[in-house]
Design a protein around this motif. Structure first.
Motif, PDB file in Angstrom:
ATOM      1  N   PRO B  50       0.834  -1.209   0.000  1.00 34.40           N
ATOM      2  CA  PRO B  50       0.000   0.000   0.000  1.00 34.40           C
ATOM      3  C   PRO B  50       0.865   1.254   0.000  1.00 34.40           C
ATOM      4  CG  PRO B  50      -0.810  -1.575   1.596  1.00 34.40           C
ATOM      5  CD  PRO B  50       0.485  -2.125   1.079  1.00 34.40           C
ATOM      6  N   PHE B  51       0.417   2.255  -0.723  1.00 38.60           N
ATOM      7  CA  PHE B  51       1.234   3.449  -0.946  1.00 38.60           C
ATOM      8  C   PHE B  51       0.539   4.684  -0.385  1.00 38.60           C
ATOM      9  CE2 PHE B  51       3.223   6.444  -4.186  1.00 38.60           C
ATOM     10  CZ  PHE B  51       4.495   6.348  -3.667  1.00 38.60           C
ATOM     11  N   GLY B  52      -0.744   4.803  -0.694  1.00 42.48           N
ATOM     12  CA  GLY B  52      -1.514   5.912  -0.120  1.00 42.48           C
ATOM     13  C   GLY B  52      -1.106   7.264  -0.650  1.00 42.48           C
ATOM     14  N   SER B  53      -1.142   7.449  -1.951  1.00 42.13           N
ATOM     15  CA  SER B  53      -0.733   8.739  -2.481  1.00 42.13           C
ATOM     16  C   SER B  53      -1.874   9.525  -3.111  1.00 42.13           C
ATOM     17  CB  SER B  53       0.374   8.560  -3.517  1.00 42.13           C
ATOM     18  OG  SER B  53      -0.130   7.939  -4.677  1.00 42.13           O
ATOM     19  N   THR B  66      -7.123  13.569  10.830  1.00 44.25           N
ATOM     20  CA  THR B  66      -7.266  13.806   9.393  1.00 44.25           C
ATOM     21  C   THR B  66      -8.110  12.682   8.795  1.00 44.25           C
ATOM     22  OG1 THR B  66      -5.339  12.472   8.863  1.00 44.25           O
ATOM     23  CG2 THR B  66      -4.952  14.805   9.268  1.00 44.25           C
ATOM     24  N   LEU B  67      -8.427  12.827   7.530  1.00 40.83           N
ATOM     25  CA  LEU B  67      -8.990  11.689   6.806  1.00 40.83           C
ATOM     26  C   LEU B  67      -7.863  10.666   6.680  1.00 40.83           C
ATOM     27  CD1 LEU B  67     -10.758  13.631   3.910  1.00 40.83           C
ATOM     28  CD2 LEU B  67     -11.818  12.753   5.992  1.00 40.83           C
ATOM     29  N   VAL B  68      -8.200   9.441   6.403  1.00 40.03           N
ATOM     30  CA  VAL B  68      -7.137   8.454   6.223  1.00 40.03           C
ATOM     31  C   VAL B  68      -7.350   7.719   4.902  1.00 40.03           C
ATOM     32  CG1 VAL B  68      -6.838   8.107   8.701  1.00 40.03           C
ATOM     33  CG2 VAL B  68      -8.353   6.589   7.424  1.00 40.03           C
ATOM     34  N   PRO B  69      -6.247   7.316   4.275  1.00 39.01           N
ATOM     35  CA  PRO B  69      -6.388   6.523   3.056  1.00 39.01           C
ATOM     36  C   PRO B  69      -6.764   5.085   3.409  1.00 39.01           C
ATOM     37  CG  PRO B  69      -4.065   7.007   3.498  1.00 39.01           C
ATOM     38  CD  PRO B  69      -4.857   7.627   4.609  1.00 39.01           C
ATOM     39  N   ALA B  70      -7.913   4.629   2.905  1.00 40.76           N
ATOM     40  CA  ALA B  70      -8.413   3.298   3.275  1.00 40.76           C
ATOM     41  C   ALA B  70      -7.483   2.202   2.782  1.00 40.76           C
ATOM     42  CB  ALA B  70      -9.808   3.087   2.687  1.00 40.76           C
ATOM     43  N   CYS B  71      -6.749   2.481   1.688  1.00 41.89           N
ATOM     44  CA  CYS B  71      -5.932   1.418   1.089  1.00 41.89           C
ATOM     45  C   CYS B  71      -4.757   1.044   1.968  1.00 41.89           C
ATOM     46  CB  CYS B  71      -5.437   1.848  -0.285  1.00 41.89           C
ATOM     47  SG  CYS B  71      -4.231   3.191  -0.237  1.00 41.89           S
ATOM     48  N   SER B  72      -4.282   1.972   2.778  1.00 41.09           N
ATOM     49  CA  SER B  72      -3.063   1.673   3.528  1.00 41.09           C
ATOM     50  C   SER B  72      -3.237   1.770   5.037  1.00 41.09           C
ATOM     51  CB  SER B  72      -1.931   2.592   3.062  1.00 41.09           C
ATOM     52  OG  SER B  72      -2.375   3.918   2.949  1.00 41.09           O
ATOM     53  N   THR B  73      -4.441   2.076   5.489  1.00 42.85           N
ATOM     54  CA  THR B  73      -4.670   2.168   6.929  1.00 42.85           C
ATOM     55  C   THR B  73      -5.145   0.818   7.454  1.00 42.85           C
ATOM     56  OG1 THR B  73      -5.291   4.469   6.634  1.00 42.85           O
ATOM     57  CG2 THR B  73      -5.854   3.439   8.734  1.00 42.85           C
ATOM     58  N   ARG B  74      -4.409   0.295   8.416  1.00 43.51           N
ATOM     59  CA  ARG B  74      -4.776  -1.013   8.975  1.00 43.51           C
ATOM     60  C   ARG B  74      -5.846  -0.820  10.052  1.00 43.51           C
ATOM     61  NH1 ARG B  74      -1.960  -4.367   5.638  1.00 43.51           N
ATOM     62  NH2 ARG B  74      -0.021  -3.365   5.074  1.00 43.51           N
ATOM     63  N   VAL B  75      -6.687  -1.793  10.166  1.00 47.39           N
ATOM     64  CA  VAL B  75      -7.752  -1.686  11.155  1.00 47.39           C
ATOM     65  C   VAL B  75      -7.185  -1.810  12.568  1.00 47.39           C
ATOM     66  CG1 VAL B  75      -9.508  -2.575   9.598  1.00 47.39           C
ATOM     67  CG2 VAL B  75      -8.219  -4.156  11.040  1.00 47.39           C
ATOM     68  N   VAL B  76      -7.841  -1.141  13.508  1.00 45.69           N
ATOM     69  CA  VAL B  76      -7.530  -1.339  14.920  1.00 45.69           C
ATOM     70  C   VAL B  76      -8.843  -1.609  15.644  1.00 45.69           C
ATOM     71  CG1 VAL B  76      -5.413   0.047  14.955  1.00 45.69           C
ATOM     72  CG2 VAL B  76      -7.604   1.145  15.382  1.00 45.69           C
ATOM     73  N   PRO B  77      -8.768  -2.291  16.773  1.00 39.82           N
ATOM     74  CA  PRO B  77     -10.009  -2.663  17.459  1.00 39.82           C
ATOM     75  C   PRO B  77     -10.867  -1.436  17.783  1.00 39.82           C
ATOM     76  CG  PRO B  77      -8.131  -3.798  18.425  1.00 39.82           C
ATOM     77  CD  PRO B  77      -7.587  -2.806  17.455  1.00 39.82           C
ATOM     78  N   GLY B  78     -12.140  -1.577  17.555  1.00 38.41           N
ATOM     79  CA  GLY B  78     -13.075  -0.520  17.914  1.00 38.41           C
ATOM     80  C   GLY B  78     -13.157   0.620  16.924  1.00 38.41           C
TER      81      GLY B  78
END
Lengths: 593, 1210
Positions: B50-53, B66-78
């Motif tokens: 994932p690059f997120g550009s 901020t907003l986050v790029p869905a392609c490179s943001t890993r999920v965290v609990p909750g």
């Protein structure tokens, strides 16, 4: 009778000709010792930045237990100082700062609290012995012998030290994350990629006191469990690199770096990594990429460097100033540090005070000092007119208007204004500054320095810059302000790293505090500060004009016509608004509106 | 991480209020996909880190700054994720606007954008340039059913916008259209569009003009039952009644109308709406929808005094009456035509053809403002029509005719069907009997521009003069004739047209649609066609009860009009003047109504088509930026006045074109080149807005180390990196058929993209279950098709006569071949591994039918030794593991092979395994391309590799774990007992520690793969490698040996039992070769008698008989790739030679006496092995020592070899 002469030979001094002054003093000192008059002992040494950059070259003479600082010293003046003061014991009052008619050094230095700069200008940065004599490495030795890493982290945590690179993340917490992260080896990086235009805090510290930075890194490495460190310093800082390299060699030779430091079984070594001078490489993940030999492009965090940094290993990155403060904290205790500053911002902060201010230079003030005191007290205020605003935090920062001069300098209050503490840039603006132009200037910088990865940072900032340029050229449209706000918001919200997230700050703060100035540009096609060339009108006051023809001769485009001894006229279509007629007129007849 | 572990580490989160549980490490994008929530992406590619550009995948996470790029943001609990709200939508739209502000190009070419009917001009020009005329017609007819007609009469706005004008002159687009349409008409079997199944719905089209006919054409294609009602006796509308035959011959018109009627469209002529039937009647008759294409047939009046005099005619009335067969004789008459449009010119030129003494066109503006086509005006001038510009009639003056004139005049009056009052029989007396004699007109000058943008003519006072006129034709415009609709609920506009929605063409009456001239006023044919088609789309949606909204929003960017572009961007084009059609000479023209314009010759037409600059983007059909821009309603002009990178395309690479000015800097190409291919030919350069993707160090792509795998082309989300398909490369919408690459034994699967039945390009198939390559490809697979020079193709059967090969019929060639093969008792049939299983079977059957004949393969000799070695250990085919097994392996062991070079996709898959954390062990006597990625690399001395393997076997067997303490292993151990670590070091220069390390790592592996290259391995090396794999198989499901074979069907060859053939040293068998080049392989020692191949070879050049075979893209057939994967290749492509395999080889076999070799008989006997199941017998430890004579032989071999080396003493 011993006399010690210190010449400020940091980059700021060298730029003003301090090398010639030093050479002259060295020649005189050699001759003196050759003649060995009266058994006087004269020592001459090179020191780092003495702080009063506005008075460089600086020479300090310490004789009979008193110190006198001379400013704007030329080789000739140096010869006189040597003759009269060093040899003759008679200070040269007319060149001494704080004597005679000149300002008191106290007004500059007294309000400061020098922790990070404690040794800057006070010792020869290339002399380990002198540094150790002044206590450098003392704190580290005590830590190594008497504290376990947890205690060190605890002390730093309790001191309230926050990252001086700009973001202000609590240093102790950062260290703990890295210490607790899984993975070996762990790396420690000193971020000396000082990129803000006009900022020179880190450079001055590395030039003037490299051993304290190394000491701070040693303490951090010990606390975290790092075995290898890097100082990432931009290649444009050759003197800092030279001093640092010498300091590393000396420290290694003295057993302060290497496999078994001071026989305590602790191993840590440091290497210098020269950066090519990309602003974005000050961003942690880009910096890591750069050290690894890849293009300096930030990546999304998490994972944070503390989890996965250099070569995928836990890595702790702190700024030069942060590391330089650490030995002081360990030496004097967390409480001593925490006693300085405000509730959430402890200790001191170094600023590069510049712009329209009487006394500029490297200053270190306790957190919480009102901005007014820094500008007017230490800096002596603006030379002419009124302060209009203070630009803080470099291109990522913003403009704090004169109305908010009582803002206390700490992370929270500065951030509340829309500016940021940043790494320490502080530019004073007077009424001659056009705020649209200021925003354009800083945005031009960030726009060019974007790594080009994120769409908004790469293209959005460019479009914002184009809008600002259009406004300063009188082509602005009312809807431009909405577009600026939309682009600013999106760029802040949708960029991977701090560069993009803060790039709109200069625009947003000027829009917030100086919106009327934007509107005047757009609506009235007028620049109130008279900076935006395209919006200026040059006219000749026929009453004042004597028809001397000087302006017509000076005009490069032949826009001025008139018979000799008759009032002249400027053709507005031909005029390129270069202002040469204003300079040429001896009768104040050219009016700029 | 084990599966159980992963199960335990699941993360709970909510996305758009939907709770979900996903494994740790999942990205938001993946988690959303799992819930069926689609998040748009551009820079994201599953195969890459994932690059997120690009930020198009921006989403909101509660609590994030901020907003986050869905392609490179890993999920965290909750985590609480919002994937779409106002801010996200706005941000994405702005993001696209910014990207597009720096994206310079044309999605669709300006010609297509300008064409009212939206014809894919670039596409059909490309087809025409490639000689694909039927395809060109098909493409045109997707938007316009009247290419024969439009090819003649279209005012061609497309040519006005043609970018070629920057270079020289516009492409003669319409002449190409006419050519292909004429070609299609005269081809004998003209193009007929496919027709959907009947829907049972009836639609009435009222008006048989171009709008109605078009509407009927498209509705009929969609399966509706269409009836056209026409008021006049024949279909065609203005085409028939308004356009003279010298421009549009009637047989052409009829042919085009017939091609519409043949779709099942019914026509009822002579039925006028309002007079003969009403809308209600249509409803009552079961018509569910009605299209009104009534035209604009009423001539506008001049509003000049005397307009009703006999001798004054309306332009369209005049032309219509000629069409209806009225006879006019203008001999000796002075005709004045008033007007400046095409009707005026048509009336003028027609008058000339009716014998007029003089014809003058009076136009109130100047020539520059004339709406008529310039070429028409020119033709009229050539023919002798005079023009009076800046003049307008004021008064028409009548005069009683003289007795002589009276006779003639009356005749004329009758013929002219004048609307004037009844002429008296005497033609004398009353003023009503006066007829036109003079026209008073006044001069005009041009004033301010009017609403149309043209300068308004203003009379010059006192400039009146008169002109002698016998006939005046007022061609100043037409308007719809709607009087018969009065009283219906249909609304009319202020200016007397029917009101219908400009987009859907629906009127305010339910189920009634209207278009063409009755809505737009008099316009062009192509505009009527556009209306007809739009209406058909709307009616179809209406009939299916759907809304009129179109499915796909359209989006287009353009570089702008040609006259605004920088000529410097066009300097590299060679000048090539426009071809002009020829015309009849003037005398011939005005003598009658023969068609004036003759079409272009085929050569001239091809030349025109090749002049097309192909402005439209090669990725127009699959550009993700374009799709998203349409979806998000992007305004492409938003930042259009800002700076942008403008660079000419980089054309240096012969197969790949870089169009940096379209690059959106997503970096996918840079990443795929680095991460997947390990090449790094592309990189980022510069900072800020100036940042760009470039070949490394500013080099050209090739010198930057490009391996031409084309991976960058596949990942580019827009048209910034495209495959070069030649100047006239479309783009085309393509059809695909599957194929298996014959380049090497990996057997990559791909899709052949075909257009018009011909292969255009090849793309790797991206499906891990379908083939070993999963979207990966190399130069051979992607561009091998290009390497196939048409000049090299064998396209006709040939027989040698008098020393030269001459084309003959297939029958004759087969006959001659059979004689050669039957007349010998030692025929030899050689077939290569490039042949399909079906071909192999045919050849085998053929050999079986001949006395003393044998079948085999020459190409396989290269592998002979290796196969012999494998044969001793493994059941067939000898590669139980597949390239597909590499990515999932945790330990890849390369034995004396260099897959990056020999089998690139296998190399890349090994690298993928390495990147995913697998061990990569390399044992080779020479450096390999993967050395730098190896976790352990053992360099043996030349020839020593086999000793290292023997030593490895010994180490594996003697490891303390006892893992290999199985039946049969004792014997194996005994055979290698003496290959100690020390012996290995001495013989192969591999240190004991290295051998230990190799052994340890292999033994620890859970899922190892041993890779061998059969073209490089000898018998002993292969056998040893197979044995190592066999030992490791105790942990794996089957012996993990991957034998890389040289050709796609090498396994098929083995499977069919086609053995390597060693040519006898003496004696000359009569040789038949199938895709083999025996002459080249034997340096001319052996020459074949009969050659069956797709391309010319040394053998073919020497053969007595040459039979044409299809290429691998054309032939249907099966291949067995490495790992026993069965592939089907070449479905549905017409072979260039015209014959399918069973036709050529099958006929040869049949002629040799083989019976019942139908296509069915040639089906392969099912897959060699199921994909997941072990191949044949799993290799048990027992099988190591039992059949077919494994260990003893092996031990003997090792022994013998070791003795040779002096390692063992007796």
């Amino acid at each position: 009778m011993s006399t010690r002469i210190s010449v400020g030979l940091a980059t700021c001094g060298l730029a003003c000709g301090a090398q010639a002054v030093y050479d002259e003093l060295a020649r005189l000192a050699r001759e003196t010792s050759a003649q060995a008059r009266n058994g006087d002992e004269v020592t001459l040494r090179k020191v780092g930045c003495l702080g009063m950059c506005h008075r460089e070259p600086l020479v300090e003479v310490e004789r009979d237990g008193t110190r006198i600082l001379y400013g704007e010293v030329s080789p000739e003046i140096a010869a006189r100082i040597f003759e009269d003061h060093v040899l003759g014991g008679r200070p040269v009052a007319e060149h001494a700062i704080g004597l005679g008619t000149d300002e008191e050094p106290d007004t500059f230095f007294a309000p400061q609290t020098r922790i990070v700069l404690r040794n800057c200008g006070q010792l020869d940065p290339e002399d380990l012995t002198e540094a150790r004599a002044r206590g450098v490495y003392g704190a580290f030795e005590r830590v190594l012998k008497g504290m376990d890493p947890e205690e060190v982290i605890d002390t730093v945590t309790r001191s309230g030290l926050r990252g001086r690179g700009g973001a202000g993340f609590p240093t102790g917490r950062k260290w703990r994350f890295c210490r607790e992260a899984e993975g070996e080896p762990k790396y420690l990086v000193c971020n000396a990629d000082e990129g803000d235009p006009g900022a020179f805090m880190d450079r001055s510290v590395l030039e003037g006191d490299p051993h304290s930075v190394i000491e701070g890194m040693l303490i951090a490495a010990y606390a975290i469990g790092a075995t290898q460190g890097y100082v990432y310093v931009r290649a444009e800082y050759p003197l800092a690199i030279r001093h640092l390299r010498k300091a590393l060699d000396d420290a290694r030779a003295a057993g302060l770096l290497g496999a078994d430091i001071l026989g305590a079984g602790f191993a840590f070594d440091l290497a210098i990594k020269k950066g090519a001078g990309a602003f974005v490489c000050g961003e942690e993940t880009a910096l890591i990429a750069s050290i690894e030999g890849r293009r300096g492009m930030p990546r999304l965090r998490p994972p944070f460097p503390a989890q996965s940094g250099l070569w995928g290993r836990p890595t702790n990155i702190n700024n030069v100033e942060t590391f330089a403060a650490v030995p002081w904290i360990l030496a004097r205790g967390a409480e001593a540090f925490a006693a300085i500053g405000t509730d959430k911002s402890k200790g001191t902060k170094v600023f590069a005070l510049a712009g329209k201010v009487r006394r500029g230079g490297l200053v270190e003030v306790p957190m919480g000092m009102p901005l007014r005191e820094v500008i007017e007290g230490i800096g002596g205020g603006v030379p002419r007119g009124e302060v209009k605003a203070v630009q803080m935090g470099g291109p990522s920062g913003g403009c704090i208007p004169a109305s908010l001069m009582d803002t206390r300098v700490d992370y929270e209050e500065v951030t509340a204004t829309g500016a940021i503490m940043g790494s320490g840039g502080m530019v004073v603006l007077d009424e001659s500054a056009c705020m649209v132009d200021i925003a354009r200037f800083f945005l031009d910088f960030t726009q060019k320095e974007s790594c080009g990865k994120c769409t908004f940072c790469r293209v959005g900032t460019k479009r914002m810059l184009e809008i600002l340029t259009r406004i300063t050229e009188g082509q602005g449209q009312p809807e431009d302000l909405d577009a600026l706000e939309e682009l600013s918001a999106a760029t802040k919200r949708a960029s991977l790293c701090g560069l993009g997230q803060t790039a709109p700050n200069p625009v947003l703060t000027t829009l917030r505090y100086f919106r009327d100035e934007y509107e005047e540009h757009i609506r009235d096609k007028r620049c109130p500060a008279g900076r935006c060339k395209a919006l200026l009108t040059y006219t000749i006051d026929p009453e004042a004009c004597v028809g001397c023809t000087a302006c017509a001769k000076a005009c490069p485009v032949g826009a001025i016509s008139g018979e000799p001894k008759q009032a002249h006229v400027i053709d507005q279509v031909t005029c390129i608004r270069c202002g040469r007629c204003v300079d040429a007129c001896r009768f104040d007849a050219v009016k700029v509106t | 991480m084990s599966a159980a572990n992963r199960q335990a580490n699941r993360v709970e989160l909510t996305i758009d209020d939907c709770p979900t549980r996903v494994p740790e490490g999942t990205t938001i994008l993946e988690a959303a996909e799992g819930l069926g929530i689609e998040i748009p992406t551009l820079c994201h590619n599953q195969a890459l880190t994932p690059f997120g550009s690009c930020w198009i995948c921006a989403v909101k996470v509660d609590g994030a700054r901020t907003l986050v790029p869905a392609c490179s943001t890993r999920v965290v609990p909750g985590m609480q994720v919002t994937t779409l709200d106002d801010e996200i939508r706005r941000t994405r739209k702005l993001c696209l606007e910014l990207l597009l502000s720096d994206h310079y190009g044309d999605c669709l070419a300006p010609c297509q954008m300008t064409c009212p009917a939206g014809i894919d001009v670039q596409g059909y020009l490309a087809h025409a340039a490639r000689g694909e005329y039927r395809e060109a017609v098909r493409l045109i007819k997707q938007r316009n059913p009247l290419p024969l007609i439009c090819g003649r009469v279209c005012p061609r706005p497309c040519e006005d916008m043609c970018r070629r004008q920057v270079v020289d002159e516009p492409v003669s687009v319409n002449a190409v259209k006419r050519f292909v349409a004429d070609w299609d008409r005269s081809s004998g079997e003209h193009y007929v569009p496919p027709r959907a199944a009947p829907t049972g719905k009836r639609v009435a089209v009222v008006g048989g003009g171009p709008a109605g006919l078009t509407c009927a054409y498209f509705l009929a294609q969609r399966g509706h039952e269409v009836t056209v009602f026409e008021a006049l006796p024949q279909l065609g509308g203005m085409l028939r009644w308004g356009i003279p035959a010298y421009r549009l011959p009637r047989d052409i018109l009829d042919a085009e109308i017939d091609s519409i009627l043949e779709l099942g469209v019914r026509a009822e002529c002579g039925k006028r709406l309002g007079a003969d039937f009403t809308l209600q009647d249509l409803r009552d008759q079961g018509y569910e929808a009605v299209f009104l294409g009534l035209g604009a047939t009423a001539s506008r009046r001049m509003r000049a005094e005397g307009e009703d005099l006999p001798g004054v005619l309306g332009g369209t009335d005049f032309l219509r009456e000629i069409g209806l067969g009225k006879q006019f004789d203008f001999s000796g008459k002075k005709v004045t035509v008033v007007g400046g449009g095409n009707t005026a010119i048509d009336a003028a030129r027609t008058s000339l053809r009716l014998g007029a003494q003089s014809v003058t066109v009076l136009y109130r503006r100047s020539r520059a403002e004339m709406p008529a086509q310039d070429e028409e005006v020119q033709a009229a001038e050539e023919e002798g029509v005079e023009f009076h510009f800046l003049a307008a009639p004021k008064r028409l003056i009548g005069r009683p005719p003289s007795p002589r004139e009276g006779v003639k005049g009356r005749a004329d009056d009758e013929a002219a069907h004048s609307p004037s009052p009844q002429p008296s029989p005497t033609g004398r007396g009353s003023p009503a009997q006066e007829r036109l004699a003079e026209m008073e007109y006044e001069r005009m000058e041009l004033g301010e521009p009017d609403a149309s943008g043209r300068r308004r003519p203003v009379p010059i006072p006192g400039s009146e003069s008169t002109l002698a006129v016998d006939v005046c034709i007022a061609a100043i415009g037409q308007k719809p004739e709607l009087s018969l609709l009065a009283g219906t609920p249909l609304r009319q506009t202020d200016w007397g047209a029917l009101a219908s929605d400009p987009y859907t063409l629906a009127t305010e009456v339910e189920g009634v649609f209207a278009g063409g001239d009755c809505v737009s006023g008099a316009a062009t044919v192509v505009e009527a066609v556009a209306h007809g088609r739009e209406a058909a789309v709307s009616i179809d949606r209406y009939l299916h009860g759907r809304s009129f909204a179109r499915d796909e929003p359209v989006f287009n960017i353009s570089k702008g009009d040609w006259d605004k572009l920088d000529p410097a961007d066009f300097e590299h084009y060679l000048r090539a003047p426009r071809a002009h059609h020829s015309c009849l000479d003037v005398a011939q023209r005005i003598a009658g109504f023969d068609e004036v314009e003759q079409g272009l010759s085929e050569d001239a037409m091809r030349g025109e088509a090749e002049r097309c600059l192909s402005c439209g983007c090669a990725s127009a059909f699959d550009c993700r930026v374009r799709q998203l821009a349409a979806e998000y309603g992007v305004d492409p002009e938003r930042f259009a006045d800002g700076a942008r990178r403008k660079e000419l395309p980089d054309e240096e690479h012969p197969l790949i074109r870089l169009e940096s000015q379209k690059c959106i800097l997503c970096g996918a190409c840079v990443r795929v080149c680095d991460e997947v291919r390990d090449v790094r030919a592309l990189g980022f350069e510069g900072r800020g807005f100036a940042a760009r993707v470039r070949p490394a160090f500013g080099e050209s792509l090739l010198s930057a180390g490009c391996i031409t795998c084309g991976a960058c082309v596949d990942v580019c989300p827009t048209g910034a990196i495209v495959e070069r398909l030649g100047q006239q490369g479309g783009p085309f919408a393509t059809e695909t058929s599957p194929g298996v690459c014959a380049g090497c034994g990996v057997g990559c699967v791909y899709d052949v993209h075909r257009v018009g039945g011909r292969p255009l390009t090849v793309r790797p198939r991206k499906d891990p279950h379908q083939g070993p390559n999963n979207g990966l490809f190399c130069i051979t697979g992607r561009f091998g098709l290009r390497a196939l020079d048409p000049e090299q193709r064998i396209l006709a059967p040939m027989v040698r006569r008098e020393g030269e090969l001459r084309p003959v019929s297939l029958d004759e060639a087969v006959h001659r071949a059979v004689r050669l093969l039957v007349d010998t008792d030692q025929a030899l049939a050689l077939v290569s591994p490039h042949a399909t299983v079906e071909e192999m079977q045919t050849v085998q059957a053929l050999a079986g039918a001949l006395t003393g004949a044998q079948a085999g393969s020459l190409s396989a000799t290269r592998e002979q030794e290796a196969l012999r070695g494998l044969d001793r250990v493994l059941p067939r085919p000898q590669s139980p593991a597949s390239v597909q097994d590499l990515p999932g392996s945790d330990c890849v062991f390369l034995v004396e092979c260099d897959p990056q070079r020999s089998h690139p996709v296998a190399g890349v898959q090994a690298l993928a395994a390495r990147r995913a954390g697998a061990q990569l062990l390399v044992l080779a006597s020479e450096p390999t391309a993967l050395d730098c990625h190896a976790s352990l690399r053992l360099r043996s001395s030349p020839g020593g590799t086999v000793v290292v393997l023997a030593g490895l076997l010994r180490r594996l067997l003697t490891r303390s774990h006892g893992a290999y303490d199985v039946a049969g292993s004792d014997a194996l151990l005994r055979s290698v007992e003496r290959i100690s670590s020390a012996a290995v070091e001495q013989a192969a220069d591999v240190a004991p520690a290295e051998l230990d390390e190799l052994c340890d790592r292999l033994a620890r592996a859970r899922n190892p793969v041993v890779v061998l290259d059969t073209s490089r391995a000898g018998a002993r090396l292969s056998q040893a490698a197979a044995l190592v794999a066999g030992l490791l198989a105790t942990q794996a499901a089957r012996p993990p040996l991957l034998a890389l074979r040289p050709a796609a069907n090498s396994h098929g060859l083995t499977r069919q039992g086609l053995r390597p053939v060693v040519l006898p040293a003496a004696g000359h068998p009569t040789i038949l070769t199938v895709r083999e080049d025996v002459a080249a392989a034997t340096q001319g020692r052996a020459l074949p008698a009969v050659v069956a191949d797709a391309v010319w070879s040394e053998s073919a050049a020497h053969a007595q008989v040459v039979l044409p075979l299809p290429t691998r893209h054309e032939m249907r057939g099966h291949v067995y790739a490495t790992g026993g994967l069965e592939g089907v290749t070449g479905l549905g492509v017409q072979p260039a030679g015209g014959e399918e395999v069973h036709e050529v080889l099958g006929r040869l076999a049949a002629a040799c006496g083989v019976q019942e070799l139908s296509a069915q008989a040639l089906q392969p006997p099912g897959p060699m092995t199921a994909r997941a199941a072990p191949l044949g017998e799993p290799l048990s430890p027992e099988s190591l020592c039992t059949p077919p004579e494994p260990v003893d032989t092996y031990a003997r071999l090792i022994d013998a070899w070791a003795r040779d080396q002096g390692l063992l003493r007796d």
